[in-house]
Design an enzyme around this catalytic site. Structure first.
Site: not given
Ligand SMILES: Nc1nc2c(c(=O)[nH]1)N[C@H]1C(S)=C(S)[C@@H](COP(=O)(O)OP(=O)(O)OC[C@H]3O[C@@H](n4cnc5c(=O)[nH]c(N)nc54)[C@H](O)[C@@H]3O)O[C@H]1N2
Ligand SMILES: Nc1nc2c(c(=O)[nH]1)N[C@H]1C(S)=C(S)[C@@H](COP(=O)(O)OP(=O)(O)OC[C@H]3O[C@@H](n4cnc5c(=O)[nH]c(N)nc54)[C@H](O)[C@@H]3O)O[C@H]1N2
Ligand SMILES: [Mo]
Length: 767
Positions: A109, A111
């Site tokens: 998993y 991005w």
């Molecule tokens: N506590 C907490 N944890 C969370 C979340 C949260 O809200 N709270 N959010 C979750 C969510 S929604 C998501 S989507 C995940 C994201 O989790 P990930 O998608 O695993 O996070 P990234 O850091 O984007 O990881 C992508 C990796 O791919 C590598 N990469 C980039 N380009 C290339 C390439 O061309 N080749 C190779 N081999 N590698 C490459 C980058 O260096 C990076 O290390 O995290 C989740 N974790």
């Molecule tokens: N710059 C930047 N943008 C991103 C990403 C990134 O890594 N960097 N990641 C992308 C990815 S993979 C995803 S999945 C999306 C995720 O998008 P979201 O899930 O919408 O993003 P978050 O920042 O985790 O949460 C948004 C807000 O929800 C509020 N929140 C948390 N828990 C609760 C709750 O129980 N109740 C209420 N009412 N509010 C709550 C928090 O204050 C938080 O700031 O963002 C994407 N956008």
């Molecule tokens: Mo995500």
């Protein structure tokens, strides 16, 4: 000599400025109305000290220390590429032969990068699929619970993935926007596949100028930008379902629910109604009841309900709401509330999940697919929900229940990751590491020494997008962008596709993997497939050579507003939803039939194990939210200057209310220890009175940097050191990172340095 090269990333399209084979700057894409600052982290990240310079193997693995060996010891030996390819191929063949395909975990998993051909996870899964199959991951971290639930309720995932009712419809018709989790600006910095145009802020400004009233229901005032002049309703985290139920009760008390819509477009209303009124459990879900749970005064709850019924209202919740224990409930209840208002399918009304979660949600767009590799097959493989990965490692042979199915967990012998970072993204990292160490062999392809690479047995250095040719594309962005190579591969880095092709060669299937195309032929092929799909959707794209020379294709927005569920609203008989009843399921017989105690047939208030109302709050009295970072994309770009500038004494900031800090004798800028029974990390304190007292918040993405001694104290500030690893419910089995209690205290004594942005120390001898 200065040259510029068109290029693209999840965080924006740009021209790379190149001097003497180094990226020295970026110029934002001219057509982008609102480019983001993250672009400026690119040069520093591409040339960071933490790039992996060559292949490595863990010396213990070479000596035969496999299953159960401690990983993350940084004890790496440089090896030659030929040797690495042979080791990986032979080990893969051995494990397939001795233990079967499903013993290889290739869920991988993550991005990856914006380029659609070199997309690392897709390349790896194509390679493993053609090799016979592998164990994969289903759903995602973003909205795994929601995407399992919504097909039961609304018959589609469009309501969270798009196309959703667009901003132009909101400008014209909406009067009130009720935003659970707010409409944060930071999340719209990125689009998966490349943000050609950051249109979120311009659209939000137009909505604000149209006089729409915004209500930000969130523990964090900063979830709505100042220019929206949103009213802030500070809610106790994870209690949104109770608030919605209180609102529903207030509507019922005055007879304000849309009885016509509930009768013609919904099923199960009577059962939900009985629950709201307390007929089934003896507890009416009154505003007073909800006030005690949410911390919002009952009068405010009534006013929210009445205001939403009085005028055209759009209800929206961020994806984060369902990344909590029982995360299905607030989303399901928000659909129920929208049904009570009767607005589903009307212009500017109804319900949408994620306007504030990703750039492109709600941006008017044509229904064109994105450029991409054909779907991979996985003949001998099986899938587990993405967030259950640690359980997969821990419980071989046992059953995992998911969405009405029983999945027998295979025994994983080999873990292979490309394009993701489990030691960034997964919950309870100390527990993940214990499960992870049970594998015999772990392979990671990475450009950087992330925590995942540091926990591998064999590390294969990958190029970044700037070192290869590609095409950036997303179905939610108007631009398809040519990505020209800007610099040669750094040190010994190789393209993921090229290294996998060589491994496939040893295993005897190079030609099936490459289809006898080189990189240039693949790009032409993928573009041509897309061009034909676009033509079927009545869009004439230029031929490849013109696209490549011009650097991009622009897909113009449609002329008409898009309104989700408009046909269904108009005529539910002729345009039924894809649910068993053809209607909105306020009670789902299917879900009820699974017999899961923790999720019933209709939405209801369920207490999470960790939130401010739980017994555990006596020992750990602060609710930790771990939100998406404004300064990075997850762990990506953490070595860059934008992320570095945000840190406090090199640690990830922890936001805290001044009263909570004063009660602990803590001051702005101090390094603090954040902990619970699962782990501890350091963070840099920032005071913010825009945070509800009792809540602390920390962005994800600071590279995990655990000290080998001291119980793996993470000195950098990755909140997943602290989060709990349990599914939302057996229905969704989604990630529950937002249900997490902690305590915070001053850090005393020597401050251990953050070393994770340097290459690990390794032996000099070449094996
Ligand atoms: N506590 C907490 N944890 C969370 C979340 C949260 O809200 N709270 N959010 C979750 C969510 S929604 C998501 S989507 C995940 C994201 O989790 P990930 O998608 O695993 O996070 P990234 O850091 O984007 O990881 C992508 C990796 O791919 C590598 N990469 C980039 N380009 C290339 C390439 O061309 N080749 C190779 N081999 N590698 C490459 C980058 O260096 C990076 O290390 O995290 C989740 N974790
Ligand atoms: N710059 C930047 N943008 C991103 C990403 C990134 O890594 N960097 N990641 C992308 C990815 S993979 C995803 S999945 C999306 C995720 O998008 P979201 O899930 O919408 O993003 P978050 O920042 O985790 O949460 C948004 C807000 O929800 C509020 N929140 C948390 N828990 C609760 C709750 O129980 N109740 C209420 N009412 N509010 C709550 C928090 O204050 C938080 O700031 O963002 C994407 N956008
Ligand atoms: Mo995500």
């Amino acid at each position: 000599m200065t040259a510029t090269r068109p290029h693209s990333a999840h965080w924006g399209s740009f021209d790379a400025v190149v001097e003497q084979d180094r990226v020295v700057g970026v110029r934002p894409f001219a057509a982008d109305p609102n480019p983001g600052a993250l672009l400026h982290s690119i040069p520093g990240t591409v040339h960071a000290e933490s790039r992996i310079d060559r292949p490595y193997a863990r010396s213990g693995w070479l000596r035969g220390e496999r299953a159960g060996a401690e990983r993350g010891d940084r004890d790496f030996v440089p090896i030659e590429w030929d040797h690495a390819i042979r080791l990986v191929a032979e080990e893969t063949a051995r494990i397939r032969a001795e233990h079967g395909h499903s013993s290889i975990f290739g869920g991988s998993y993550g991005w990856s990068s914006a380029g659609r051909f070199h997309h690392a996870r897709s390349q790896l899964q194509r390679f493993l699929g053609l090799g016979g199959g592998y164990t994969t991951q289903l759903t995602n971290y973003s909205y795994g619970a929601g995407m399992t639930l919504m097909p039961h309720i609304l018959g589609t995932n469009d309501v969270l993935q798009g196309p959703v009712t667009d901003w132009s419809s909101i400008v014209r018709h909406t009067r009130l926007m009720l935003c659970f989790g707010g409409l944060p600006l930071k999340n719209a910095l990125v689009t998966a596949g490349g943000a050609g145009a950051h249109e979120y802020v311009p659209w939000l400004r137009r909505v604000a100028e149209a006089g729409v009233r915004f209500i930000n229901i969130s523990p964090f005032r900063g979830d709505a930008p100042d220019f929206l002049q949103a009213e802030w309703v500070p809610i106790r985290p994870n209690t949104d379902t109770a608030l919605m139920l209180g609102m529903a009760h207030a509507l019922l008390a005055e007879g304000l629910e849309d009885r016509g819509f509930l009768a013609t477009h919904c099923t199960g209303w009577e059962k939900l109604r009985s629950y709201i009124l307390g007929e089934t459990d003896g507890q009416a879900k009154t505003p007073d009841w909800a006030a005690a749970i949410t911390g919002i005064p009952a009068e405010r709850i009534r006013a929210l309900a009445w205001d939403s019924v009085r005028q055209p209202s759009m209800l929206t919740a961020t994806w984060s709401l369902q990344r909590a224990e029982h995360g299905e409930q607030p989303w399901w209840m928000l659909v129920a509330l929208a049904a009570m208002l009767g607005g589903i399918g009307r212009p500017g009304e109804g319900v949408v999940f994620g306007y504030g979660s990703l750039n492109g949600m709600g941006t008017p767009r044509r229904g064109l697919p994105s450029v991409g590799l054909p779907a991979t097959r996985n003949p001998g493989g099986i899938g587990i929900p993405v967030g259950r990965v640690t359980e997969l490692f821990e419980r071989p042979g046992q059953i995992l229940q998911y969405n009405g199915r029983d999945i027998v967990l295979p025994k994983i012998r080999m873990i292979w990751w490309a394009g993701g970072n489990p030691f960034h993204h997964h919950q309870d990292l100390n527990r993940l590491r214990r499960g992870w160490n049970r594998a015999e062999t772990i392979i990671v392809q990475e450009p950087w020494w992330t925590a995942a690479a540091r926990h591998a047995d064999i590390v294969l250095p990958a190029t970044t997008t700037l070192e290869r040719y590609d095409i950036g594309s997303s179905s939610s962005d108007r631009f398809v962008r040519a990505m020209h190579r800007a610099i040669p591969p750094q040190a010994q880095a190789r393209d993921d596709h090229a290294m996998l092709a060589d491994i496939a060669d040893v295993l005897g299937y190079r030609e099936r993997f490459t289809e006898q195309r080189d990189e240039a032929a693949w790009l032409r092929h993928l573009y041509e497939r897309w061009r034909q799909a676009a033509a079927r959707a009545h869009f004439e794209a230029p031929d490849f050579d013109r696209f490549w020379a011009e650097g991009h294709v622009e897909v113009p927005p449609p002329e008409e507003d898009f309104v989700l569920f408009a046909d269904f609203a108009r005529d539910p008989q002729a345009h039924p939803l894809n649910t068993p009843s053809g209607k909105v399921e306020l009670f789902s017989d299917t879900i009820a039939s699974f017999g899961y105690a923790e999720i019933g047939g209709h939405p209801r208030w369920q207490e999470p194990g960790e939130y401010l109302g739980a017994p555990m709050a006596e020992r750990f009295p602060l609710h930790l939210l771990s939100y998406q970072p404004a300064t990075r994309l997850h762990g990506q770009l953490d070595p860059g200057p934008v992320s570095a500038a945000s840190k406090v004494q090199g640690r990830e900031p922890l936001l805290m209310h001044p009263d909570d800090a004063a009660a602990r004798g803590l001051e702005e800028g101090a390094v603090v220890r954040v902990f619970n029974d699962r782990g501890a990390c350091l963070a840099g304190l920032r005071l913010d009175d825009g945070l509800r007292a009792g809540v602390v918040a920390m962005a994800t993405g600071a590279w995990w940097d655990p000290l080998p001694e001291e119980g793996a104290l993470d000195v950098h500030g990755n909140p997943n050191t602290l989060t709990r690893d349990v599914g939302t419910s057996r229905l969704g089995q989604g990630c529950t990172a937002q249900s997490c209690l902690v305590q915070v205290m001053a850090h005393h004594g020597v401050l251990p340095p953050v070393t994770v942005h340097r290459a690990p120390r390794s032996r000099e001898r070449v094996a």
